[in-house]
Motif scaffolding. Sequence first.
Motif, short mmCIF file in Angstrom:
data_model
loop_
_atom_site.label_atom_id
_atom_site.label_comp_id
_atom_site.label_asym_id
_atom_site.label_seq_id
_atom_site.Cartn_x
_atom_site.Cartn_y
_atom_site.Cartn_z
N GLY A 71 0.81 -1.21 0.00
CA GLY A 71 0.00 0.00 0.00
C GLY A 71 0.85 1.26 0.00
O GLY A 71 0.58 2.20 -0.75
N VAL A 72 1.88 1.28 0.82
CA VAL A 72 2.79 2.43 0.87
C VAL A 72 3.48 2.59 -0.48
O VAL A 72 3.56 3.69 -1.04
N ARG A 73 3.96 1.49 -1.04
CA ARG A 73 4.65 1.54 -2.34
C ARG A 73 3.72 2.04 -3.43
O ARG A 73 4.08 2.93 -4.22
N LEU A 74 2.49 1.50 -3.49
CA LEU A 74 1.54 1.93 -4.52
C LEU A 74 1.07 3.37 -4.30
O LEU A 74 0.82 4.09 -5.27
N ALA A 75 0.95 3.79 -3.06
CA ALA A 75 0.56 5.18 -2.79
C ALA A 75 1.58 6.14 -3.40
O ALA A 75 1.22 7.16 -3.99
N ARG A 76 2.84 5.77 -3.31
CA ARG A 76 3.90 6.63 -3.82
C ARG A 76 4.11 6.51 -5.33
O ARG A 76 4.51 7.48 -5.97
N SER A 77 3.81 5.34 -5.89
CA SER A 77 4.03 5.18 -7.33
C SER A 77 2.80 5.49 -8.17
O SER A 77 2.91 6.00 -9.28
N GLU A 78 1.61 5.22 -7.65
CA GLU A 78 0.37 5.41 -8.41
C GLU A 78 -0.28 6.77 -8.16
O GLU A 78 -1.16 7.18 -8.91
N HIS A 79 0.13 7.45 -7.08
CA HIS A 79 -0.42 8.77 -6.73
C HIS A 79 -1.95 8.78 -6.73
O HIS A 79 -2.56 9.56 -7.46
N PRO A 80 -2.57 7.93 -5.90
CA PRO A 80 -4.04 7.92 -5.88
C PRO A 80 -4.59 9.23 -5.32
O PRO A 80 -3.87 9.97 -4.63
#
Length: 146
Positions: A52-61
């Motif tokens: 979740g932390v990784r995707l928050a930073r890479s996907e910029h939801p």
Amino acid sequence: MTTSSTESPASATLRGSVLYVEDEPISFIVVEELLSSHPDVRLIRALTGDEGVRLARSEHPDAILLDMHLPDMSGIEVVRRLSEDISAGSFRVVLLTGDRLNIDVLKAMSLGAFEYLIKPVSRQRLEIALQRALDVKARKKPQAES
């Protein structure tokens, strides 16, 4: 019969990307179904706090739905790791948890979580919470461009 005063204003305008950090398949399926009437919502799933932390930073939801009980870390730790991003207005975090208001929810809120919802959540409550989170994000964008 519903009246216009009980209908969610979000039903016509809900749009953006939403990261849902949730390890339980049924919980994800329920939220996916609740949001299925919103074609302008892109739902992204993370199974662990680390992911979740990784995707928050890479996907910029635009918003994050966060379960408090994940297999690798607590929701508090996820919020803690994302606290700089939250403070910068990158996204808003809505806790979606089976827990009633307790010390863990209060800690996550004090670290920057925007709101919390208790599972099972109704379509209307989810739409309203996401609309509030997404509206805050949308209002910040023009200011950043000026």
